[in-house]
Design a protein around this motif. Structure first.
Motif, mmCIF file in Angstrom:
data_model
loop_
_atom_site.group_PDB
_atom_site.id
_atom_site.type_symbol
_atom_site.label_atom_id
_atom_site.label_comp_id
_atom_site.label_asym_id
_atom_site.label_seq_id
_atom_site.Cartn_x
_atom_site.Cartn_y
_atom_site.Cartn_z
ATOM 1 N N UNK A 58 3.459 -13.356 -7.442
ATOM 2 C CA UNK A 58 2.577 -13.063 -6.304
ATOM 3 C C UNK A 58 2.269 -11.577 -6.295
ATOM 4 N N UNK A 59 1.007 -11.264 -6.469
ATOM 5 C CA UNK A 59 0.571 -9.864 -6.386
ATOM 6 C C UNK A 59 -0.655 -9.823 -5.498
ATOM 7 N N UNK A 60 -0.580 -8.975 -4.510
ATOM 8 C CA UNK A 60 -1.719 -8.889 -3.601
ATOM 9 C C UNK A 60 -1.666 -7.543 -2.870
ATOM 10 N N UNK A 83 -9.167 -13.681 8.713
ATOM 11 C CA UNK A 83 -9.658 -12.316 8.491
ATOM 12 C C UNK A 83 -8.603 -11.278 8.866
ATOM 13 N N UNK A 84 -8.717 -10.094 8.276
ATOM 14 C CA UNK A 84 -7.798 -8.992 8.604
ATOM 15 C C UNK A 84 -7.838 -8.698 10.104
ATOM 16 N N UNK A 85 -9.055 -8.695 10.661
ATOM 17 C CA UNK A 85 -9.229 -8.334 12.078
ATOM 18 C C UNK A 85 -8.510 -9.325 12.983
ATOM 19 N N UNK A 104 4.314 -12.158 6.123
ATOM 20 C CA UNK A 104 3.299 -13.149 6.477
ATOM 21 C C UNK A 104 2.299 -13.214 5.331
ATOM 22 N N UNK A 105 1.967 -14.442 4.909
ATOM 23 C CA UNK A 105 0.892 -14.614 3.927
ATOM 24 C C UNK A 105 -0.300 -15.178 4.687
ATOM 25 N N UNK A 113 -2.356 -10.280 2.073
ATOM 26 C CA UNK A 113 -3.652 -10.968 1.981
ATOM 27 C C UNK A 113 -3.609 -12.046 0.893
ATOM 28 N N UNK A 114 -4.353 -13.125 1.129
ATOM 29 C CA UNK A 114 -4.516 -14.183 0.108
ATOM 30 C C UNK A 114 -5.953 -14.687 0.208
ATOM 31 N N UNK A 115 -6.913 -13.816 -0.137
ATOM 32 C CA UNK A 115 -8.317 -14.125 0.175
ATOM 33 C C UNK A 115 -8.866 -15.372 -0.515
ATOM 34 N N UNK A 116 -8.452 -15.641 -1.739
ATOM 35 C CA UNK A 116 -8.990 -16.832 -2.412
ATOM 36 C C UNK A 116 -7.981 -17.973 -2.488
ATOM 37 N N UNK A 117 -6.879 -17.837 -1.757
ATOM 38 C CA UNK A 117 -5.902 -18.929 -1.690
ATOM 39 C C UNK A 117 -5.008 -19.051 -2.918
ATOM 40 N N UNK A 118 -4.975 -18.032 -3.762
ATOM 41 C CA UNK A 118 -4.164 -18.110 -4.989
ATOM 42 C C UNK A 118 -2.681 -18.298 -4.678
#
Lengths: 160, 187
Positions: free
Chosen positions: B49-51, B112-114, B106-107, B131-136
């Motif tokens: 996991x890298x984000x 959104x960040x906001x 928390x993942x 963050x996990x923007x594309x659900x990886x």
């Protein structure tokens, strides 16, 4: 001689059909684009949060994440389609839409073929039986019945 | 009396009993809460996991080796996520007081960040939000619905998965037991 020719023709047709089926089942459809690969893989997997929808069709968040992962792995080019499907299946057990051709699941593929072969065989037996029954020769008793009927027809008032 | 009406008369009490049993089961069954569930990942190395972290910084799970790590998959609009939040705050406070306390992250799942920042500003909780923007990360762990909570041991092996709302006591008790077990194996 005529029967032998007929059987030979049927046999040749059977062999031809088997060869064409084998060719169709095993041939490679050639290289496809990344988009086509993503679509094809997405259609093989079920959305884990929706009933009866594939990843390809579903707009659910989980389905979108899985589609993104498929796209990422296709773009990376390190796995073939079956390996990508296996990866998703390992993370979301039970997400395969089509059962694998192994174990009890293989019955899904085998039974329709068995049913088709049995049905075809049954038809052949029935047609042969009907044909044999059609070849029945009239014996002396039959000829007597016909002669009596003809006599009655020629003189319907006889005996009145 | 004909056969049909006789049959109907006999069926009425049977249908009544089935309906009563159905309502009794509904009345006494507990609502779905925390549930420790299986996963092919349990007992295996955690996925890479890298984000990035909301508010700045990078997150690399491999660099957390040496600590117990708890990953909580979260969405600020999900009701069970909001319900379990006080329990997570309690758990984080408990672990802070321990010398080898677990680290909670928390993942963010499809949010959104906001929205996440606004939620944490209002409800509290000062741990990192990954963050996990594309659900990886969610796909790597096989997370389809939130909340889900995963526990990873100091060697980087997945030890526990909880689907649904989690409690501080469950996490603390189970991690303490696993910590004792691993320490026992090491001594």
């Amino acid at each position: 001689m005529k029967r032998l020719k007929g059987r030979l023709a049927w046999s040749m047709m059977g062999v031809l059909a088997a060869v064409l089926l084998a060719f169709g089942a095993t041939r490679s459809s050639g290289p496809s684009t990344q988009e086509e690969r993503i679509d094809a893989i997405s259609k093989r997997l079920a959305c884990p949060t929706c009933n009866g929808e594939s990843i390809y069709v579903s707009r659910a968040s989980a389905a979108e994440s899985i589609r993104n992962e498929i796209a990422r792995q296709v773009a990376a080019g390190q796995r073939v389609d079956d390996e990508i499907v296996a990866y998703i299946e390992s993370r979301f057990p039970g997400s395969l839409l089509l059962p694998p051709g192994e174990g009890v699941d293989s019955l899904v593929w085998i039974l329709p073929v068995v049913a088709l072969v049995c049905g075809f065989g049954g038809l052949v037996v029935v047609f042969r039986k009907w044909k044999r029954e059609g070849d029945v020769q009239a014996n002396a008793d039959d000829a007597g019945v016909v002669a009596a009927a003809l006599r009655d027809y020629e003189d319907p008032t006889e005996g009145l | 009396m004909n056969g049909a009406s006789r049959l109907a008369r006999r069926l009425v009490p049977v249908v009544g009993i089935v309906l009563v049993a159905f309502f009794v089961v509904l009345a006494v069954s507990k609502p779905r809460g925390e549930a420790e569930v299986s996963s092919p990942l349990i007992g295996n190395p955690a996925p890479a996991v890298q984000s990035t972290i909301i508010g700045g910084g990078d997150f690399d799970l491999a660099r957390r080796k040496g600590s117990w790590v708890v990953l909580n998959f979260f969405n600020s609009t999900c009701v069970p996520c909001r319900n379990e939040h006080p329990e997570l705050i309690k758990f984080a406070d408990e672990q802070t007081s321990l010398a080898d306390g677990a680290e909670l992250f928390t993942v963010v799942n499809d949010d959104s960040d906001e929205a996440v920042s606004a939620f944490f500003n209002e409800k509290g909780g000062d741990w990192d939000k990954v963050r996990d923007p594309d659900g990886t990360i969610a796909v790597a762990f096989g997370v389809a619905k939130v909340p889900e909570t995963w526990v990873i041991d100091p060697s980087g092996f997945v030890r526990m998965r909880v689907a649904g709302e989690v409690t501080a006591s469950l996490l603390s008790t189970r991690i303490a037991a696993m910590r004792d077990m691993l320490n026992g194996l090491g001594s």
